[in-house]
Design a protein around this motif. Structure first.
Motif, PDB file in Angstrom:
ATOM      1  N   ASN A  66      10.623   2.860   4.907  1.00  0.00           N
ATOM      2  CA  ASN A  66      10.066   3.372   3.202  1.00  0.00           C
ATOM      3  C   ASN A  66      10.203   2.650   2.803  1.00  0.00           C
ATOM      4  OD1 ASN A  66      10.553   5.129   6.014  1.00  0.00           O
ATOM      5  ND2 ASN A  66      12.848   5.470   5.017  1.00  0.00           N
ATOM      6  N   THR A  67       9.225   1.272   2.432  1.00  0.00           N
ATOM      7  CA  THR A  67       9.241   0.800   1.540  1.00  0.00           C
ATOM      8  C   THR A  67       7.685   0.413   1.367  1.00  0.00           C
ATOM      9  OG1 THR A  67      11.030  -0.025   0.550  1.00  0.00           O
ATOM     10  CG2 THR A  67       9.536  -1.009  -0.148  1.00  0.00           C
ATOM     11  N   ASP A  68       7.190   0.767   0.105  1.00  0.00           N
ATOM     12  CA  ASP A  68       5.774   0.369   0.488  1.00  0.00           C
ATOM     13  C   ASP A  68       5.171  -1.373  -0.488  1.00  0.00           C
ATOM     14  OD1 ASP A  68       3.831   2.158   1.769  1.00  0.00           O
ATOM     15  OD2 ASP A  68       4.965   3.599   0.054  1.00  0.00           O
ATOM     16  N   HIS A  94       2.674  -3.184   3.420  1.00  0.00           N
ATOM     17  CA  HIS A  94       3.590  -3.429   2.418  1.00  0.00           C
ATOM     18  C   HIS A  94       2.621  -4.185   1.615  1.00  0.00           C
ATOM     19  CE1 HIS A  94       7.628  -3.357   5.086  1.00  0.00           C
ATOM     20  NE2 HIS A  94       7.692  -2.266   4.113  1.00  0.00           N
ATOM     21  N   VAL A  95       2.862  -4.163   0.265  1.00  0.00           N
ATOM     22  CA  VAL A  95       2.202  -4.288  -1.461  1.00  0.00           C
ATOM     23  C   VAL A  95       3.467  -5.909  -1.941  1.00  0.00           C
ATOM     24  CG1 VAL A  95       1.211  -4.986  -3.437  1.00  0.00           C
ATOM     25  CG2 VAL A  95       0.488  -3.384  -0.900  1.00  0.00           C
ATOM     26  N   ILE A  96       3.828  -7.346  -1.646  1.00  0.00           N
ATOM     27  CA  ILE A  96       4.310  -7.887  -2.109  1.00  0.00           C
ATOM     28  C   ILE A  96       4.177  -8.601  -3.659  1.00  0.00           C
ATOM     29  CG2 ILE A  96       5.775 -10.104  -1.733  1.00  0.00           C
ATOM     30  CD1 ILE A  96       5.244  -9.924   1.459  1.00  0.00           C
ATOM     31  N   LEU A  97       4.524  -8.090  -4.800  1.00  0.00           N
ATOM     32  CA  LEU A  97       4.732  -8.236  -6.016  1.00  0.00           C
ATOM     33  C   LEU A  97       5.895 -10.045  -6.120  1.00  0.00           C
ATOM     34  CD1 LEU A  97       4.431  -5.461  -8.484  1.00  0.00           C
ATOM     35  CD2 LEU A  97       2.352  -6.637  -6.381  1.00  0.00           C
ATOM     36  N   SER A  98       5.481 -11.177  -6.454  1.00  0.00           N
ATOM     37  CA  SER A  98       6.426 -11.852  -6.590  1.00  0.00           C
ATOM     38  C   SER A  98       6.703 -12.329  -8.696  1.00  0.00           C
ATOM     39  CB  SER A  98       5.402 -13.451  -6.199  1.00  0.00           C
ATOM     40  OG  SER A  98       6.660 -14.442  -6.176  1.00  0.00           O
ATOM     41  N   SER A 115      -1.139 -11.621   7.147  1.00  0.00           N
ATOM     42  CA  SER A 115      -2.137 -11.034   6.225  1.00  0.00           C
ATOM     43  C   SER A 115      -1.540 -10.116   5.175  1.00  0.00           C
ATOM     44  CB  SER A 115      -3.490 -10.545   7.218  1.00  0.00           C
ATOM     45  OG  SER A 115      -3.851 -11.514   7.725  1.00  0.00           O
ATOM     46  N   LEU A 116      -0.065 -10.189   4.287  1.00  0.00           N
ATOM     47  CA  LEU A 116      -0.118  -9.488   3.512  1.00  0.00           C
ATOM     48  C   LEU A 116      -0.574  -9.334   1.847  1.00  0.00           C
ATOM     49  CD1 LEU A 116       3.520  -8.746   4.603  1.00  0.00           C
ATOM     50  CD2 LEU A 116       1.367  -7.063   4.608  1.00  0.00           C
ATOM     51  N   PRO A 117      -0.539  -8.819   1.564  1.00  0.00           N
ATOM     52  CA  PRO A 117      -1.560  -8.437   0.001  1.00  0.00           C
ATOM     53  C   PRO A 117       0.070  -9.128  -0.915  1.00  0.00           C
ATOM     54  CG  PRO A 117      -0.886  -6.693   0.108  1.00  0.00           C
ATOM     55  CD  PRO A 117      -0.454  -7.210   1.952  1.00  0.00           C
ATOM     56  N   LEU A 147      -4.311  -4.386  -6.627  1.00  0.00           N
ATOM     57  CA  LEU A 147      -4.372  -4.975  -7.654  1.00  0.00           C
ATOM     58  C   LEU A 147      -4.182  -4.748  -9.223  1.00  0.00           C
ATOM     59  CD1 LEU A 147      -4.889  -7.957  -9.184  1.00  0.00           C
ATOM     60  CD2 LEU A 147      -6.898  -7.521  -9.488  1.00  0.00           C
ATOM     61  N   ASP A 148      -4.344  -2.950  -8.546  1.00  0.00           N
ATOM     62  CA  ASP A 148      -4.659  -2.272  -8.994  1.00  0.00           C
ATOM     63  C   ASP A 148      -3.059  -1.163  -8.916  1.00  0.00           C
ATOM     64  OD1 ASP A 148      -7.547  -1.715  -9.912  1.00  0.00           O
ATOM     65  OD2 ASP A 148      -7.874  -0.016  -8.541  1.00  0.00           O
TER      66      ASP A 148
END
Length: 279
Positions: A66-68, A94-98, A115-117, A147-148
């Motif tokens: 349930n995580t985006d 999924h969007v991954i911020l590192s 091919s994930l962001p 990016l937004d």
């Protein structure tokens, strides 16, 4: 409020906490939509739950269904192990911020083989009070809306700048390490004031407010730092004498070298942890 269902932090250290605090305090997302996971420190998880009313768990028991948004906030040396653990559970949405210091988006893409962001997000310790300057660089599969999202999340802890990944090392040398340079300067200003008769609390207040005010003037002025310096420096005055002493003792060179060495260390960390050639 952000439209995303849940945000999961992998890592529960000070930087993760700063982002959690900022997101909640700025009403970007409600606590019931934040999850923080670490490997073994149950006491730390309990501390975050009690302080922010968020859900915490171990990485081993974590579900990403349930995580985006997944925010990677572990130590760089743990990066490969954590990425390998997460890979089977990752989904296309999924969007991954590192927040992994010295770890490139390219490396993360190679480990995950999806091919994930991947968006590299580098705040500094001032995020603890919502005054960070955060650098953001996008990986290969990042869309404008991703990016937004990264910008919106990062604004919860301060200002945001979009930069290229090649600029991230020098950004780290200035913004990531910069608070320590500031504290070092403040420390010495405080010490010399005490040596010359001020009590330490008074000396600290004077030095801190002076540096804060000068920084605020730079932020609010159209003048460059060099122009502002010239405006407050009278010929043969006290400020000129102090600046002469800085120049004679390598003050400017020392600052330049500090930034250069920190940036160089950031590049070497990437080589050390990724085990691939440095860009």
């Amino acid at each position: 409020m952000l439209k995303y269902r849940n945000i999961t932090f992998i890592g529960a250290g000070s930087m993760a906490e700063a982002m959690i605090s900022g997101l909640i305090n700025k009403a970007k997302i409600s606590p019931d939509r934040i999850i923080a996971a670490n490997h073994t420190n149950e006491n730390r998880r309990l501390e975050l739950t009690n302080r922010y009313n968020i859900t915490t768990t171990s990485v081993q028991e974590l579900s990403l269904t349930n995580t985006d948004v997944i925010i990677l906030a572990v130590k760089p040396k743990q990066a490969e192990e954590v990425l390998q653990q997460l890979r089977p559970a990752l989904q296309d949405h999924h969007v991954i911020l590192s927040v992994l210091a010295g770890i490139s988006t390219t490396y993360i893409e190679e480990i995950l083989n999806r091919s994930l962001p991947i968006i590299r997000v580098m705040p500094n310790t001032s995020s603890m009070i919502g005054e960070s300057i955060t650098g953001i660089s996008a990986g290969k599969y990042v869309k404008n809306e991703d990016l937004d999202l990264a910008q919106e999340l990062s604004k919860a802890i301060g200002k945001v700048k979009i930069i290229s990944e090649k600029q991230m090392d020098v950004f780290t040398g200035i913004a990531g390490s910069g608070p320590a340079y500031f504290y070092y300067l403040l420390e010495h200003m405080e010490d010399v004031a005490v040596e010359n008769g001020l009590d330490r609390e008074l000396a600290r207040d004077i030095a801190a407010q002076t540096l804060y005010g000068a920084s605020k003037m730079v932020m609010e002025s159209d003048d460059s730092p060099a122009e502002l310096r010239k405006k407050v420096t009278s010929p043969n005055g006290t400020t000129a004498a102090g600046l002469d002493a800085l120049a004679e003792n390598g003050g400017g060179v020392a600052i330049e070298k500090a930034v250069e060495h920190a940036a160089k260390r950031s590049r070497s960390l990437r080589k050390e942890f990724e085990k691939i050639p440095v860009m």
